[in-house]
Design a protein around this motif. Structure first.
Motif, PDB file in Angstrom:
ATOM      1  N   LEU A 244       0.828  -1.207   0.000  1.00  0.00           N
ATOM      2  CA  LEU A 244       0.000   0.000   0.000  1.00  0.00           C
ATOM      3  C   LEU A 244       0.864   1.259   0.000  1.00  0.00           C
ATOM      4  N   ILE A 245       1.986   1.214   0.711  1.00  0.00           N
ATOM      5  CA  ILE A 245       2.922   2.337   0.655  1.00  0.00           C
ATOM      6  C   ILE A 245       3.457   2.489  -0.771  1.00  0.00           C
ATOM      7  N   MET A 246       3.802   1.349  -1.397  1.00  0.00           N
ATOM      8  CA  MET A 246       4.301   1.377  -2.766  1.00  0.00           C
ATOM      9  C   MET A 246       3.247   1.940  -3.720  1.00  0.00           C
ATOM     10  N   VAL A 247       1.993   1.505  -3.544  1.00  0.00           N
ATOM     11  CA  VAL A 247       0.920   1.991  -4.405  1.00  0.00           C
ATOM     12  C   VAL A 247       0.730   3.491  -4.228  1.00  0.00           C
ATOM     13  N   SER A 248       0.807   3.966  -2.980  1.00  0.00           N
ATOM     14  CA  SER A 248       0.632   5.397  -2.729  1.00  0.00           C
ATOM     15  C   SER A 248       1.718   6.216  -3.404  1.00  0.00           C
ATOM     16  N   VAL A 249       2.962   5.752  -3.293  1.00  0.00           N
ATOM     17  CA  VAL A 249       4.083   6.510  -3.861  1.00  0.00           C
ATOM     18  C   VAL A 249       4.154   6.339  -5.372  1.00  0.00           C
ATOM     19  N   MET A 250       4.259   5.091  -5.820  1.00  0.00           N
ATOM     20  CA  MET A 250       4.402   4.845  -7.261  1.00  0.00           C
ATOM     21  C   MET A 250       3.154   5.243  -8.038  1.00  0.00           C
ATOM     22  N   GLY A 251       1.994   4.860  -7.503  1.00  0.00           N
ATOM     23  CA  GLY A 251       0.754   5.167  -8.201  1.00  0.00           C
ATOM     24  C   GLY A 251       0.520   6.658  -8.321  1.00  0.00           C
ATOM     25  N   SER A 252       0.680   7.374  -7.206  1.00  0.00           N
ATOM     26  CA  SER A 252       0.449   8.822  -7.240  1.00  0.00           C
ATOM     27  C   SER A 252       1.495   9.521  -8.089  1.00  0.00           C
ATOM     28  N   THR A 253       2.752   9.092  -7.981  1.00  0.00           N
ATOM     29  CA  THR A 253       3.801   9.669  -8.827  1.00  0.00           C
ATOM     30  C   THR A 253       3.497   9.415 -10.301  1.00  0.00           C
ATOM     31  N   GLY A 254       3.077   8.189 -10.607  1.00  0.00           N
ATOM     32  CA  GLY A 254       2.729   7.870 -11.987  1.00  0.00           C
ATOM     33  C   GLY A 254       1.579   8.710 -12.500  1.00  0.00           C
ATOM     34  N   PHE A 255       0.546   8.895 -11.667  1.00  0.00           N
ATOM     35  CA  PHE A 255      -0.620   9.671 -12.092  1.00  0.00           C
ATOM     36  C   PHE A 255      -0.239  11.132 -12.330  1.00  0.00           C
ATOM     37  N   ILE A 256       0.571  11.695 -11.438  1.00  0.00           N
ATOM     38  CA  ILE A 256       1.011  13.091 -11.602  1.00  0.00           C
ATOM     39  C   ILE A 256       1.833  13.245 -12.873  1.00  0.00           C
ATOM     40  N   LEU A 257       2.754  12.303 -13.102  1.00  0.00           N
ATOM     41  CA  LEU A 257       3.586  12.382 -14.305  1.00  0.00           C
ATOM     42  C   LEU A 257       2.773  12.160 -15.577  1.00  0.00           C
ATOM     43  N   MET A 258       1.699  11.352 -15.486  1.00  0.00           N
ATOM     44  CA  MET A 258       0.817  11.175 -16.641  1.00  0.00           C
ATOM     45  C   MET A 258       0.159  12.502 -17.016  1.00  0.00           C
ATOM     46  N   ILE A 259      -0.246  13.265 -16.001  1.00  0.00           N
ATOM     47  CA  ILE A 259      -0.841  14.576 -16.265  1.00  0.00           C
ATOM     48  C   ILE A 259       0.184  15.501 -16.897  1.00  0.00           C
ATOM     49  N   LYS A 260       1.426  15.449 -16.396  1.00  0.00           N
ATOM     50  CA  LYS A 260       2.484  16.278 -16.971  1.00  0.00           C
ATOM     51  C   LYS A 260       2.766  15.877 -18.418  1.00  0.00           C
ATOM     52  N   GLU A 261       2.847  14.563 -18.676  1.00  0.00           N
ATOM     53  CA  GLU A 261       3.093  14.103 -20.041  1.00  0.00           C
ATOM     54  C   GLU A 261       1.964  14.523 -20.988  1.00  0.00           C
ATOM     55  N   LYS A 262       0.735  14.468 -20.484  1.00  0.00           N
ATOM     56  CA  LYS A 262      -0.399  14.881 -21.307  1.00  0.00           C
ATOM     57  C   LYS A 262      -0.320  16.362 -21.634  1.00  0.00           C
ATOM     58  N   ALA A 263       0.057  17.179 -20.632  1.00  0.00           N
ATOM     59  CA  ALA A 263       0.202  18.618 -20.866  1.00  0.00           C
ATOM     60  C   ALA A 263       1.335  18.902 -21.839  1.00  0.00           C
ATOM     61  N   ASP A 264       2.454  18.186 -21.685  1.00  0.00           N
ATOM     62  CA  ASP A 264       3.584  18.367 -22.609  1.00  0.00           C
ATOM     63  C   ASP A 264       3.185  17.992 -24.028  1.00  0.00           C
ATOM     64  N   HIS A 265       2.417  16.919 -24.166  1.00  0.00           N
ATOM     65  CA  HIS A 265       1.967  16.492 -25.485  1.00  0.00           C
ATOM     66  C   HIS A 265       1.064  17.545 -26.122  1.00  0.00           C
ATOM     67  N   ALA A 266       0.182  18.131 -25.296  1.00  0.00           N
ATOM     68  CA  ALA A 266      -0.717  19.175 -25.814  1.00  0.00           C
ATOM     69  C   ALA A 266       0.073  20.401 -26.256  1.00  0.00           C
ATOM     70  N   ILE A 267       1.118  20.739 -25.489  1.00  0.00           N
ATOM     71  CA  ILE A 267       1.946  21.895 -25.843  1.00  0.00           C
ATOM     72  C   ILE A 267       2.685  21.642 -27.153  1.00  0.00           C
ATOM     73  N   ARG A 268       3.227  20.423 -27.297  1.00  0.00           N
ATOM     74  CA  ARG A 268       3.919  20.079 -28.542  1.00  0.00           C
ATOM     75  C   ARG A 268       2.956  20.116 -29.725  1.00  0.00           C
ATOM     76  N   ALA A 269       1.726  19.636 -29.501  1.00  0.00           N
ATOM     77  CA  ALA A 269       0.732  19.657 -30.578  1.00  0.00           C
ATOM     78  C   ALA A 269       0.405  21.090 -30.982  1.00  0.00           C
ATOM     79  N   LEU A 270       0.262  21.977 -29.979  1.00  0.00           N
ATOM     80  CA  LEU A 270      -0.019  23.383 -30.289  1.00  0.00           C
ATOM     81  C   LEU A 270       1.120  24.020 -31.071  1.00  0.00           C
TER      82      LEU A 270
END
Length: 395
Positions: free
Chosen positions: A196-222
């Protein structure tokens, strides 16, 4: 032992509270509904583990019901956040049903029946994590970068542990006494806490980075898309064209470049206004794009000028397509709120033959030839297609 259940629980409380606060600050005042839901899930998860820390201060029966129900709510919020991140509508029933089932299970099963409480609750929690895995795995929009693997991997890793706890509890492979029950520090419980500690750290880090990657992709598309017409801008077209040219040279395939210019565009702007001129650009781009193959590349080269790259196309095919495009534009009147006008285009064509040896090993040679053909079309009276004698020769 170096680890005890109170230390682990307090670590989970602190970890989730800090992450929830951080995500709340980041998403405050912004349109990040998925991030807000994830922050809410972490805040609730912090409260779940706080109930464990406070065990003994409040009645055990009440703390078990609250903690178990809130933990199910945590996973439902995370599932809803994943759905929203992927731009999908999330099912209220799918998210609420596990919470309701856990609440009913913990309320109506006898408090002393620890074995069945743990077994059935493990199955419900496992089902929630399995739903997350199915959404993450089955939605292409979520798998846009490497961060997805963090969230997916952390979620998958905990599934066998909940299955193991259900088996251990149901068959009584470990004896759970009421003073310890779910907090008993046996190997299965310890593995659950660590996971559960691993899920909290890895999962939340992954979700945050997914949002960042999505924003970066949108910026590149623009940065690559022309804001008016929605097609490639000059920079993006040139990047794609250079790659296509190198591939054509390497594979000894022909390559065609068309340059198009809207005839008398300045006159359209002066007579009907710039909004009508913009509408003409948008309509011409739409007509061209709708008649090209998937492998062809269309871009706005600047002003009223467009470029089209046609891989693996010979001279006859290039001229046939150029005429088809010219006639399509000519035959589609531009209708606005105040005017209906005719728009025509002039087209210059150049062809790089398979294995040509006189292009100067640069795509710019094709641009120069196509540009010269375009200006010849304009000098010859506009609304026509011109292909000049090739500037490259067969090797």
């Amino acid at each position: 032992m170096l680890l005890d259940n109170q230390t682990l629980l307090f670590s989970l409380v602190l970890l989730n509270a800090v992450m929830a606060l951080s995500l709340t600050v980041v998403s405050w005042g912004r349109e990040h509904d998925s991030l807000k839901k994830w922050a809410g899930a972490l805040a609730l998860e912090s409260l779940v583990w706080m109930l464990g820390v406070l065990r003994g201060e409040i009645p055990d029966a009440m703390s078990f019901v609250l903690a178990g129900t809130l933990f199910a709510a945590v996973q439902s919020l995370k599932l809803a956040a994943i759905y929203e991140f992927g731009g999908m509508a999330w099912s209220r029933l799918q998210c609420l049903l596990p919470v309701i089932l856990i609440f009913l299970l913990l309320v109506f099963l006898p408090y002393e029946d620890v074995r069945h409480r743990l077994a059935y609750s493990s199955l419900i929690y496992g089902a929630q994590f399995l739903m997350m895995v199915q959404v993450l795995r089955g939605t292409t929009e979520l798998r846009t970068g490497r961060a997805w693997w963090l969230l997916f991997g952390a979620t998958v890793a905990i599934l066998p542990l909940f299955a193991l706890r259900a088996i251990v509890s149901f068959f009584g492979l470990y004896e759970f006494s009421m003073p310890d029950s779910t907090l008993a520090l046996n190997p299965v419980q310890l593995a659950i806490f660590v996971a559960l500690i691993m899920v909290s750290v890895m999962g939340s880090t992954g979700f945050i980075l997914m949002i960042k990657e999505k924003a970066d992709h949108a910026i590149r598309a623009l940065a690559m898309i022309d804001s008016l017409t929605g097609i490639f801008n000059r920079r993006a077209f040139m990047e794609r064209a250079e790659k296509e040219y190198a591939m054509a040279q390497r594979n000894k395939l022909p390559l065609v470049l068309l340059m198009l210019d809207i005839d008398h565009f300045k006159r359209i702007n002066d007579k009907y206004g710039h909004p009508t001129g913009d509408a003409a650009l948008v309509e011409v781009a739409r007509i061209l794009d709708s008649r090209l193959r998937k492998q062809d590349t269309l871009g706005r080269f600047g002003g009223e000028e467009f470029c089209i790259l046609l891989p693996a196309t010979d001279e006859a095919g290039a001229l046939a397509l150029a005429e088809k495009l010219r006639l399509a534009v000519e035959g589609t009147p531009l209708v606005t709120e105040r005017h209906t006008i005719s728009v025509t285009v002039s087209i210059g064509v150049t062809v790089c033959l398979a294995g040509c040896s006189n292009c100067g090993m640069s795509f710019h040679k094709l641009i120069d030839d196509a540009d010269a053909a375009l200006y010849q079309a304009k000098r010859d009276g506009r609304n026509r297609t011109v292909i000049l004698p090739l500037g490259c020769v067969d090797a």
